[in-house]
Design an enzyme around this catalytic site. Structure first.
Site, mmCIF file in Angstrom:
data_model
loop_
_atom_site.group_PDB
_atom_site.id
_atom_site.type_symbol
_atom_site.label_atom_id
_atom_site.label_comp_id
_atom_site.label_asym_id
_atom_site.label_seq_id
_atom_site.Cartn_x
_atom_site.Cartn_y
_atom_site.Cartn_z
ATOM 1 C CG ASP A 30 -2.057 0.982 1.106
ATOM 2 O OD1 ASP A 30 -3.215 0.540 1.026
ATOM 3 O OD2 ASP A 30 -1.784 2.203 1.068
ATOM 4 C CB ILE A 31 0.892 4.269 -2.156
ATOM 5 C CG1 ILE A 31 2.004 5.157 -2.682
ATOM 6 C CG2 ILE A 31 -0.365 5.063 -1.840
ATOM 7 C CD1 ILE A 31 1.716 5.771 -4.043
ATOM 8 C CG ASN A 86 -12.620 -0.553 3.448
ATOM 9 O OD1 ASN A 86 -12.984 -1.109 4.468
ATOM 10 N ND2 ASN A 86 -11.500 0.168 3.388
ATOM 11 C CD GLN A 93 -14.591 -0.280 -3.237
ATOM 12 O OE1 GLN A 93 -15.779 -0.496 -2.972
ATOM 13 N NE2 GLN A 93 -13.941 -0.923 -4.177
ATOM 14 C CG HIS A 99 -8.429 -2.677 -2.530
ATOM 15 N ND1 HIS A 99 -9.293 -1.983 -3.350
ATOM 16 C CD2 HIS A 99 -8.371 -1.981 -1.370
ATOM 17 C CE1 HIS A 99 -9.736 -0.913 -2.712
ATOM 18 N NE2 HIS A 99 -9.197 -0.899 -1.502
ATOM 19 C CG HIS A 101 -6.818 -2.798 3.000
ATOM 20 N ND1 HIS A 101 -6.019 -1.699 2.821
ATOM 21 C CD2 HIS A 101 -8.009 -2.489 2.426
ATOM 22 C CE1 HIS A 101 -6.702 -0.756 2.182
ATOM 23 N NE2 HIS A 101 -7.917 -1.213 1.934
HETATM 24 P P1 5GP Z 1 -9.658 1.575 0.228
HETATM 25 O O1 5GP Z 1 -9.838 2.841 1.030
HETATM 26 O O2 5GP Z 1 -10.307 1.689 -1.138
HETATM 27 O O3 5GP Z 1 -10.069 0.327 0.949
HETATM 28 O O4 5GP Z 1 -8.104 1.416 0.036
HETATM 29 C C1 5GP Z 1 -7.407 1.945 -1.046
HETATM 30 C C2 5GP Z 1 -5.953 1.822 -0.696
HETATM 31 O O5 5GP Z 1 -5.201 2.001 -1.879
HETATM 32 C C3 5GP Z 1 -5.484 2.874 0.309
HETATM 33 O O6 5GP Z 1 -4.966 2.224 1.461
HETATM 34 C C4 5GP Z 1 -4.433 3.655 -0.457
HETATM 35 O O7 5GP Z 1 -3.329 4.022 0.350
HETATM 36 C C5 5GP Z 1 -4.026 2.702 -1.547
HETATM 37 N N1 5GP Z 1 -3.603 3.342 -2.769
HETATM 38 C C6 5GP Z 1 -4.218 4.369 -3.400
HETATM 39 N N2 5GP Z 1 -3.539 4.705 -4.521
HETATM 40 C C7 5GP Z 1 -2.475 3.862 -4.575
HETATM 41 C C8 5GP Z 1 -1.395 3.719 -5.518
HETATM 42 O O8 5GP Z 1 -1.279 4.431 -6.529
HETATM 43 N N3 5GP Z 1 -0.483 2.748 -5.251
HETATM 44 C C9 5GP Z 1 -0.573 1.953 -4.162
HETATM 45 N N4 5GP Z 1 0.394 1.041 -3.999
HETATM 46 N N5 5GP Z 1 -1.570 2.049 -3.261
HETATM 47 C C10 5GP Z 1 -2.519 2.990 -3.471
#
Ligand code: 5GP
Ligand code: ZN
Length: 137
Positions: A30-31, A86, A93, A99, A101
């Site tokens: 995760d970034i 999520n 999300q 995805h 986590h």
């Molecule tokens: P969500 O909130 O949709 O469950 O999680 C999305 C996740 O994607 C977040 O934890 C965010 O840090 C990660 N993320 C968003 N953009 C990027 C990206 O360009 N590269 C990577 N490696 N992770 C990302």
């Protein structure tokens, strides 16, 4: 999907730090990690969320999950690990390619905002809830 961030990560047009890949899944860091080793596991086939994920995609995705969890455990010796997914903006999300986590936990006292308040249901209410869901399976 041409405008999907994670599809672009899979095809390499957006860089990522790859951890694992097979015919069906891709795992990367995760970034913005919430803990050391925070990893995302995604299906190569684009699905927005769990609601629209075909069973075979789910099988292939979760087949890789123990491997990822155990590699994180071996690398960093966390004392626990959350897998979190999520679905929908209301559920947190932000990237609309499914995805999972993997969030290793290192300190029982660290607050990652993952503990939620519970509600009290009677056994009759629990049965009613279960029956409502079962009616759609
Ligand atoms: P969500 O909130 O949709 O469950 O999680 C999305 C996740 O994607 C977040 O934890 C965010 O840090 C990660 N993320 C968003 N953009 C990027 C990206 O360009 N590269 C990577 N490696 N992770 C990302
Ligand atoms: Zn996608």
């Amino acid at each position: 999907m041409s405008d999907c961030l994670f599809c672009k990560i899979i095809d390499g047009s957006i860089p990522s730090t790859k951890i694992y890949e097979d015919d069906h899944v891709y795992a990367f860091t995760d970034i913005s990690p919430v803990a050391k080793g925070h990893t995302l596991l995604i299906p190569k086939q684009h699905c927005q969320d769990l609601f629209e994920m075909p069973e075979e995609v789910a099988r292939n995705l979760y087949a890789a999950a123990p491997k990822i969890a155990n590699a994180i455990k071996a690398a960093f010796q966390p004392i626990g690990l959350n897998t979190i997914n999520n679905n929908g903006a209301a559920a947190g999300q932000t990237v609309f390619h499914y995805h999972l986590h993997f969030i290793p936990r290192y300190d029982e006292k660290e607050g990652l905002g993952l503990i939620w308040p519970t509600q009290t249901y009677s056994s009759e209410q629990l049965v009613e809830v279960a029956e409502s869901i079962k009616a759609h399976l």
